[in-house]
Write a protein that holds these residues in place. Structure first.
Motif, PDB file in Angstrom:
ATOM      1  N   LEU A   1       7.704 -43.122  32.016  1.00 56.21           N
ATOM      2  CA  LEU A   1       6.562 -42.314  31.610  1.00 56.21           C
ATOM      3  C   LEU A   1       5.318 -42.774  32.356  1.00 56.21           C
ATOM      4  N   PRO A   2       4.415 -41.850  32.696  1.00 54.04           N
ATOM      5  CA  PRO A   2       3.140 -42.274  33.276  1.00 54.04           C
ATOM      6  C   PRO A   2       2.383 -43.139  32.269  1.00 54.04           C
ATOM      7  N   MET A   3       1.550 -44.037  32.748  1.00 55.78           N
ATOM      8  CA  MET A   3       0.846 -44.976  31.865  1.00 55.78           C
ATOM      9  C   MET A   3      -0.014 -44.266  30.831  1.00 55.78           C
ATOM     10  N   SER A   4      -0.662 -43.175  31.212  1.00 54.15           N
ATOM     11  CA  SER A   4      -1.524 -42.488  30.260  1.00 54.15           C
ATOM     12  C   SER A   4      -0.726 -41.925  29.092  1.00 54.15           C
ATOM     13  N   MET A   5       0.526 -41.544  29.339  1.00 53.95           N
ATOM     14  CA  MET A   5       1.354 -40.984  28.274  1.00 53.95           C
ATOM     15  C   MET A   5       1.984 -42.072  27.430  1.00 53.95           C
ATOM     16  N   ALA A   6       2.272 -43.208  28.020  1.00 47.92           N
ATOM     17  CA  ALA A   6       2.985 -44.271  27.312  1.00 47.92           C
ATOM     18  C   ALA A   6       2.153 -44.853  26.184  1.00 47.92           C
ATOM     19  N   TRP A   7       0.844 -44.916  26.328  1.00 46.03           N
ATOM     20  CA  TRP A   7       0.011 -45.559  25.326  1.00 46.03           C
ATOM     21  C   TRP A   7      -0.759 -44.578  24.476  1.00 46.03           C
ATOM     22  N   LYS A   8      -0.561 -43.304  24.670  1.00 48.53           N
ATOM     23  CA  LYS A   8      -1.262 -42.300  23.881  1.00 48.53           C
ATOM     24  C   LYS A   8      -0.298 -41.729  22.852  1.00 48.53           C
ATOM     25  N   PRO A   9      -0.518 -41.989  21.542  1.00 50.20           N
ATOM     26  CA  PRO A   9       0.439 -41.553  20.523  1.00 50.20           C
ATOM     27  C   PRO A   9       0.656 -40.044  20.481  1.00 50.20           C
ATOM     28  N   LYS A  10      -0.374 -39.239  20.744  1.00 48.01           N
ATOM     29  CA  LYS A  10      -0.216 -37.784  20.698  1.00 48.01           C
ATOM     30  C   LYS A  10       0.741 -37.304  21.785  1.00 48.01           C
ATOM     31  N   SER A  11       0.786 -38.021  22.886  1.00 48.15           N
ATOM     32  CA  SER A  11       1.548 -37.583  24.045  1.00 48.15           C
ATOM     33  C   SER A  11       3.053 -37.605  23.822  1.00 48.15           C
ATOM     34  N   LEU A  12       3.493 -38.307  22.812  1.00 44.76           N
ATOM     35  CA  LEU A  12       4.924 -38.338  22.552  1.00 44.76           C
ATOM     36  C   LEU A  12       5.427 -36.983  22.074  1.00 44.76           C
ATOM     37  N   PHE A  13       4.495 -36.135  21.641  1.00 44.83           N
ATOM     38  CA  PHE A  13       4.863 -34.807  21.156  1.00 44.83           C
ATOM     39  C   PHE A  13       4.371 -33.736  22.122  1.00 44.83           C
ATOM     40  N   LEU A  14       4.518 -33.987  23.389  1.00 44.08           N
ATOM     41  CA  LEU A  14       4.038 -33.056  24.409  1.00 44.08           C
ATOM     42  C   LEU A  14       4.672 -31.678  24.280  1.00 44.08           C
ATOM     43  N   PHE A  15       3.853 -30.671  24.507  1.00 42.82           N
ATOM     44  CA  PHE A  15       4.307 -29.277  24.608  1.00 42.82           C
ATOM     45  C   PHE A  15       5.086 -28.784  23.383  1.00 42.82           C
ATOM     46  N   ASN A  16       4.714 -29.197  22.192  1.00 44.10           N
ATOM     47  CA  ASN A  16       5.492 -28.755  21.041  1.00 44.10           C
ATOM     48  C   ASN A  16       4.862 -27.595  20.283  1.00 44.10           C
ATOM     49  N   LYS A  17       3.612 -27.244  20.569  1.00 41.18           N
ATOM     50  CA  LYS A  17       2.976 -26.166  19.806  1.00 41.18           C
ATOM     51  C   LYS A  17       2.905 -24.896  20.651  1.00 41.18           C
ATOM     52  N   ARG A  18       3.098 -23.774  19.977  1.00 38.82           N
ATOM     53  CA  ARG A  18       3.095 -22.476  20.651  1.00 38.82           C
ATOM     54  C   ARG A  18       1.743 -21.804  20.519  1.00 38.82           C
TER      55      ARG A  18
ATOM     56  N   SER B   1      -2.874 -31.369  25.461  1.00 35.38           N
ATOM     57  CA  SER B   1      -1.516 -31.890  25.624  1.00 35.38           C
ATOM     58  C   SER B   1      -0.579 -31.498  24.479  1.00 35.38           C
ATOM     59  N   GLU B   2      -1.115 -31.002  23.388  1.00 38.45           N
ATOM     60  CA  GLU B   2      -0.280 -30.599  22.250  1.00 38.45           C
ATOM     61  C   GLU B   2       0.378 -29.234  22.469  1.00 38.45           C
ATOM     62  N   CYS B   3      -0.156 -28.434  23.362  1.00 36.04           N
ATOM     63  CA  CYS B   3       0.294 -27.049  23.521  1.00 36.04           C
ATOM     64  C   CYS B   3       1.268 -26.886  24.676  1.00 36.04           C
ATOM     65  N   GLN B   4       2.198 -25.934  24.505  1.00 35.46           N
ATOM     66  CA  GLN B   4       3.137 -25.607  25.576  1.00 35.46           C
ATOM     67  C   GLN B   4       2.388 -25.110  26.804  1.00 35.46           C
ATOM     68  N   SER B   5       1.303 -24.382  26.589  1.00 30.90           N
ATOM     69  CA  SER B   5       0.518 -23.833  27.695  1.00 30.90           C
ATOM     70  C   SER B   5      -0.477 -24.852  28.261  1.00 30.90           C
ATOM     71  N   ARG B   6      -0.583 -25.995  27.609  1.00 31.14           N
ATOM     72  CA  ARG B   6      -1.569 -27.037  27.954  1.00 31.14           C
ATOM     73  C   ARG B   6      -2.981 -26.449  27.892  1.00 31.14           C
ATOM     74  N   CYS B   7      -3.202 -25.606  26.878  1.00 34.53           N
ATOM     75  CA  CYS B   7      -4.480 -24.926  26.716  1.00 34.53           C
ATOM     76  C   CYS B   7      -4.833 -24.863  25.230  1.00 34.53           C
ATOM     77  N   CYS B   8      -5.754 -25.706  24.783  1.00 39.17           N
ATOM     78  CA  CYS B   8      -6.207 -25.745  23.390  1.00 39.17           C
ATOM     79  C   CYS B   8      -7.682 -25.361  23.382  1.00 39.17           C
ATOM     80  N   VAL B   9      -7.988 -24.192  22.806  1.00 42.05           N
ATOM     81  CA  VAL B   9      -9.365 -23.680  22.847  1.00 42.05           C
ATOM     82  C   VAL B   9      -9.880 -23.387  21.441  1.00 42.05           C
ATOM     83  N   PRO B  10     -11.214 -23.504  21.250  1.00 47.02           N
ATOM     84  CA  PRO B  10     -11.787 -23.213  19.931  1.00 47.02           C
ATOM     85  C   PRO B  10     -11.789 -21.719  19.649  1.00 47.02           C
ATOM     86  N   ASN B  11     -11.712 -21.402  18.372  1.00 47.26           N
ATOM     87  CA  ASN B  11     -11.811 -20.025  17.923  1.00 47.26           C
ATOM     88  C   ASN B  11     -13.284 -19.780  17.656  1.00 47.26           C
TER      89      ASN B  11
END
Length: 155
Positions: free
Chosen positions: A14-31, A40-50
């Motif tokens: 794993l890249p170093m930034s992903m290895a130590w970031k707890p959120k990164s273990l769940f990469l691309f799991n949200k639709r 990093s939480e989204c499949q599209s890698r795009c998290c925007v405010p409503n």
């Protein structure tokens, strides 16, 4: 001991930034449409405010792979031009409430204006752009333009 070696091997891949970031273990799991707090939480890698609230949601990227906030469709209440898909947030009645509205044929963003005969306080409030008092004691009202040069004259 073998289990620890396998874990270390996995972490080294794993890249170093992903290895130590707890959120990164769940990469691309949200639709698209699901709540998120980081790209990093989204499949599209795009998290925007409503726009109406600060909560962010996963969204699809644009054709140019940009991550843009959700914009409101026409007829939704708004407080700023940036909130609307049409970039046009104006009043559409005598009330002070503003709504998203489509742009005109020449792409202008024109607000609702009072019809002839309605009370007014300024020329810009009227469709005719003409607000005058018909007598000295009456309230100013919207009137249609008249005369040879379509001026704002009393009847």
């Amino acid at each position: 001991m073998a289990c620890v070696r396998h874990l270390l091997l996995l972490l080294s891949l794993l890249p170093m930034s992903m290895a130590w970031k707890p959120k990164s273990l769940f990469l691309f799991n949200k639709r698209t449409g699901e709540a998120c707090s980081d790209h990093s939480e989204c499949q599209s890698r795009c998290c925007v405010p409503n726009s109406p609230n600060p909560q962010a949601f996963c969204a699809a990227k644009t054709l140019f792979l940009q991550c843009v906030p959700r914009r409101k469709p026409n007829r939704d209440p708004c407080s700023d031009h940036a909130e609307c898909r049409s970039s046009c947030c104006v009043t559409n009645s005598a009330s002070s409430q503003t709504f998203c509205r489509p742009r005109g044929i020449f792409l202008q963003c024109t607000p609702w204006r009072r019809p002839d005969g309605a009370r007014c306080g300024h020329h810009r409030e009227c469709r005719s752009q003409c607000c005058i008092a018909l007598s000295e004691v009456s309230c100013p009202r919207c009137v249609r333009r008249s005369g040879l040069l379509a001026q704002c004259l009393p009847l």
